[in-house]
Design a protein around this motif. Sequence first.
Motif, PDB file in Angstrom:
ATOM      1  N   GLU A 200     -55.601 -15.910  32.165  1.00 48.06           N
ATOM      2  CA  GLU A 200     -54.291 -15.265  32.003  1.00 48.06           C
ATOM      3  C   GLU A 200     -53.606 -15.008  33.362  1.00 48.06           C
ATOM      4  N   THR A 201     -54.390 -14.638  34.381  1.00 46.27           N
ATOM      5  CA  THR A 201     -53.810 -14.411  35.708  1.00 46.27           C
ATOM      6  C   THR A 201     -53.157 -15.687  36.223  1.00 46.27           C
ATOM      7  N   PHE A 202     -53.913 -16.782  36.032  1.00 46.82           N
ATOM      8  CA  PHE A 202     -53.372 -18.080  36.463  1.00 46.82           C
ATOM      9  C   PHE A 202     -52.103 -18.409  35.675  1.00 46.82           C
ATOM     10  N   ALA A 203     -52.126 -18.159  34.362  1.00 45.83           N
ATOM     11  CA  ALA A 203     -50.975 -18.485  33.518  1.00 45.83           C
ATOM     12  C   ALA A 203     -49.733 -17.731  33.977  1.00 45.83           C
ATOM     13  N   SER A 204     -49.915 -16.472  34.351  1.00 50.72           N
ATOM     14  CA  SER A 204     -48.711 -15.742  34.750  1.00 50.72           C
ATOM     15  C   SER A 204     -48.241 -16.205  36.127  1.00 50.72           C
ATOM     16  N   LYS A 205     -49.203 -16.596  36.960  1.00 50.88           N
ATOM     17  CA  LYS A 205     -48.821 -17.191  38.246  1.00 50.88           C
ATOM     18  C   LYS A 205     -48.033 -18.494  38.016  1.00 50.88           C
ATOM     19  N   ALA A 206     -48.508 -19.276  37.035  1.00 50.30           N
ATOM     20  CA  ALA A 206     -47.841 -20.540  36.719  1.00 50.30           C
ATOM     21  C   ALA A 206     -46.408 -20.287  36.260  1.00 50.30           C
ATOM     22  N   ARG A 207     -46.231 -19.288  35.401  1.00 46.39           N
ATOM     23  CA  ARG A 207     -44.874 -18.982  34.940  1.00 46.39           C
ATOM     24  C   ARG A 207     -43.994 -18.536  36.099  1.00 46.39           C
ATOM     25  N   GLY A 208     -44.630 -17.771  37.007  1.00 44.83           N
ATOM     26  CA  GLY A 208     -43.900 -17.346  38.210  1.00 44.83           C
ATOM     27  C   GLY A 208     -43.452 -18.553  39.038  1.00 44.83           C
ATOM     28  N   PHE A 209     -44.286 -19.567  39.070  1.00 45.28           N
ATOM     29  CA  PHE A 209     -43.947 -20.770  39.843  1.00 45.28           C
ATOM     30  C   PHE A 209     -42.755 -21.507  39.253  1.00 45.28           C
ATOM     31  N   VAL A 210     -42.599 -21.436  37.931  1.00 43.70           N
ATOM     32  CA  VAL A 210     -41.434 -22.079  37.308  1.00 43.70           C
ATOM     33  C   VAL A 210     -40.159 -21.410  37.814  1.00 43.70           C
ATOM     34  N   VAL A 211     -40.190 -20.075  37.821  1.00 44.66           N
ATOM     35  CA  VAL A 211     -39.020 -19.329  38.293  1.00 44.66           C
ATOM     36  C   VAL A 211     -38.756 -19.645  39.765  1.00 44.66           C
ATOM     37  N   LYS A 212     -39.848 -19.644  40.565  1.00 39.19           N
ATOM     38  CA  LYS A 212     -39.718 -19.933  42.001  1.00 39.19           C
ATOM     39  C   LYS A 212     -39.112 -21.311  42.234  1.00 39.19           C
ATOM     40  N   LEU A 213     -39.593 -22.258  41.472  1.00 41.20           N
ATOM     41  CA  LEU A 213     -39.118 -23.628  41.626  1.00 41.20           C
ATOM     42  C   LEU A 213     -37.627 -23.681  41.326  1.00 41.20           C
ATOM     43  N   GLN A 214     -37.253 -23.009  40.232  1.00 36.19           N
ATOM     44  CA  GLN A 214     -35.852 -23.074  39.833  1.00 36.19           C
ATOM     45  C   GLN A 214     -34.930 -22.331  40.785  1.00 36.19           C
ATOM     46  N   SER A 215     -35.487 -21.320  41.485  1.00 37.71           N
ATOM     47  CA  SER A 215     -34.621 -20.591  42.412  1.00 37.71           C
ATOM     48  C   SER A 215     -34.662 -21.217  43.812  1.00 37.71           C
ATOM     49  N   GLY A 216     -35.387 -22.332  43.951  1.00 42.72           N
ATOM     50  CA  GLY A 216     -35.362 -23.065  45.220  1.00 42.72           C
ATOM     51  C   GLY A 216     -36.233 -22.472  46.307  1.00 42.72           C
ATOM     52  N   ASP A 217     -37.269 -21.694  45.930  1.00 42.47           N
ATOM     53  CA  ASP A 217     -38.207 -21.133  46.895  1.00 42.47           C
ATOM     54  C   ASP A 217     -38.802 -22.249  47.769  1.00 42.47           C
ATOM     55  N   PRO A 218     -38.698 -22.133  49.109  1.00 41.00           N
ATOM     56  CA  PRO A 218     -39.073 -23.256  49.984  1.00 41.00           C
ATOM     57  C   PRO A 218     -40.539 -23.668  49.869  1.00 41.00           C
ATOM     58  N   ALA A 219     -41.466 -22.733  49.818  1.00 42.11           N
ATOM     59  CA  ALA A 219     -42.889 -23.104  49.760  1.00 42.11           C
ATOM     60  C   ALA A 219     -43.165 -23.839  48.448  1.00 42.11           C
ATOM     61  N   CYS A 220     -42.584 -23.321  47.396  1.00 44.02           N
ATOM     62  CA  CYS A 220     -42.790 -23.927  46.089  1.00 44.02           C
ATOM     63  C   CYS A 220     -42.151 -25.323  46.037  1.00 44.02           C
ATOM     64  N   SER A 221     -40.962 -25.447  46.612  1.00 43.58           N
ATOM     65  CA  SER A 221     -40.290 -26.755  46.639  1.00 43.58           C
ATOM     66  C   SER A 221     -41.120 -27.771  47.403  1.00 43.58           C
ATOM     67  N   ALA A 222     -41.786 -27.296  48.485  1.00 40.47           N
ATOM     68  CA  ALA A 222     -42.592 -28.232  49.274  1.00 40.47           C
ATOM     69  C   ALA A 222     -43.765 -28.755  48.453  1.00 40.47           C
ATOM     70  N   LEU A 223     -44.403 -27.837  47.697  1.00 40.56           N
ATOM     71  CA  LEU A 223     -45.506 -28.265  46.827  1.00 40.56           C
ATOM     72  C   LEU A 223     -44.999 -29.261  45.781  1.00 40.56           C
ATOM     73  N   TRP A 224     -43.859 -28.906  45.213  1.00 34.36           N
ATOM     74  CA  TRP A 224     -43.262 -29.772  44.177  1.00 34.36           C
ATOM     75  C   TRP A 224     -42.982 -31.161  44.746  1.00 34.36           C
ATOM     76  N   GLU A 225     -42.419 -31.186  45.938  1.00 30.53           N
ATOM     77  CA  GLU A 225     -42.119 -32.494  46.534  1.00 30.53           C
ATOM     78  C   GLU A 225     -43.375 -33.320  46.767  1.00 30.53           C
ATOM     79  N   GLN A 226     -44.419 -32.635  47.218  1.00 26.96           N
ATOM     80  CA  GLN A 226     -45.668 -33.358  47.444  1.00 26.96           C
ATOM     81  C   GLN A 226     -46.194 -33.927  46.128  1.00 26.96           C
ATOM     82  N   PHE A 227     -46.148 -33.091  45.110  1.00 26.24           N
ATOM     83  CA  PHE A 227     -46.632 -33.538  43.800  1.00 26.24           C
ATOM     84  C   PHE A 227     -45.824 -34.730  43.284  1.00 26.24           C
TER      85      PHE A 227
END
Length: 570
Positions: A200-227
Amino acid sequence: MNLKRLIDQAVAGGLANAGFADTPAVVKQAARPEFGDYQANGVMAAAKRAGRNPREVAGEVAAGLDVDFLESPEVAGPGFINLTLSASWIAEQMQARYRGGESALDVATARIAIDYSSPNLAKEMHVGHLRPTVIGDALVRVLEFLGNDVIRVNHVGDWGAQFGSLLAFLDELPEGERGTSLKDLEAFYREASARFRSDETFASKARGFVVKLQSGDPACSALWEQFIAESIAHCEAVYDLFNITLTTEDIRAESAYNDDLPRIVTDLEQQGLITVSDGAKCVFLPGFTGKDDKPLPAIVQKSDGGYPYLATDVAALRYRAGELGVDRAYYVVGAPQTLHLKQLFALGEAAGYVDGQDFRHVPFGSILKDDGKPFKTRDGADVKLVDVLHEAVARAHDVVTTKNPELSESEREEVARVVGIGAVKYAELSKNRMTDYIFDWDAMLSFEGNTAPYLQYAYTRIRSIFRRADADAAALDATVVISEPAERALCIKLLQFQETVEQVTADNQPNVLCNYLYELAQSFMSFYETCPVLSGAEAERNSRLVICATTARTLQLGLSLLGIETVEQM
Ligand code: ARG
């Protein structure tokens, strides 16, 4: 030269002459040689409608058929007209075709976007992507060959909630390990999804990452780009191996439309098209109803503010019709998305984003295992496309080794690649795209029947004639003389190439071309059995070599339009 059209027009001229303008010619290939090459059957119905004697009308139509490429037409039976092509005209056309190649086929000028392959990047490409990738690529090649301005669009899914757990999982790995663990994207996806379900901790972190990605958070965007970069590299490896013409430049991903989404919704609101239902912004389009005949909404913004698949597609549609300025857009997408695309096109019309352009779904059915069940691995997972292709090449290698042990290992490897990949593509393309079909290794790799190996082998047989004759297929004396029936039948078949290619595009059916090539190869085999090529007098030998060369070239070209290669020996 479109032979069918030429004959249709000639008969239409005869009909007009007899006072039956606008009456369809209804010309078919003759069922028996004594009926000539073609038969016009449309006269009888027209004569009856006009209260006249069909044979008499047929006589008038035949008399008014004033063209040089037909021998004098004959009235037959209750009012058919038998049409026989002039042998010297066939010979002239063959000569022209031999000399001029197929460049004259360049007849079309539309600007067409083709949305195909379009995998979701969260996972590796699997068997489900075989059909849209192979059908789309064949359509692209055919449409381009006919002279159209074709824009390939790979509408990859690189956005949305599914990336939350993938990015959260990537984030937990030490930086140095990220690249390597993405090498097996499928395993990565499985592990990330398992974590999401069990922790569950991971799941809520994952949901947080969706929000981060959509708001253009730089660290998250970098991970996304790598993926995304890694996932695209996987797709490209498949396209390379599979001889698919898509390149990185053809990718226009879902994320490319992000900034457009709020603008689209605002525009739809200003046009008065939006109704809010359960907090979601919807467009209710006439003619769309769901269960209980309730109006079916097309949701463009969810109640949580997120944008669904459809919203991105509306933006993509507006881009294609507007910025790309296409005349037509084809969506090579499975039949289960029929309703989605119907809604999309209707919405596009309602909002004025498309204005008369032809937006069209090119659907297809599913691929099944030999037990008739969906093609999955034993544990129910998707079968990776890259694995299917490797297996195809390995199996073709076995077949080739048995058939022709004389080839060197490096030759065998090349033949195995060309035959294996060709077999998978041809098995797909030779079926009506709407029917489900069973994936059958033995059938697709067989050297008999309507398969790629049969056609590729027919090609090598013709090429071997030129090796034996020590003749250059591209530099023959082009004089053609037609004497034997099998020779005549083969030449007419060759002259039907253009109408076949054009017919493929009428309803985006590559199987039309497959059937043609199969018949062409069979027609060649009958010719080859009854008409000695190398043993005759020089004029006959030359003429027949021209026919052989044109057959080989037509087979090779036809296969290349399907994305299938040939080899010189196998
Ligand atoms: N990515 C989608 C899927 O895998 C297919 C996209 C098709 N194209 C489109 N414009 N919707 O189902």
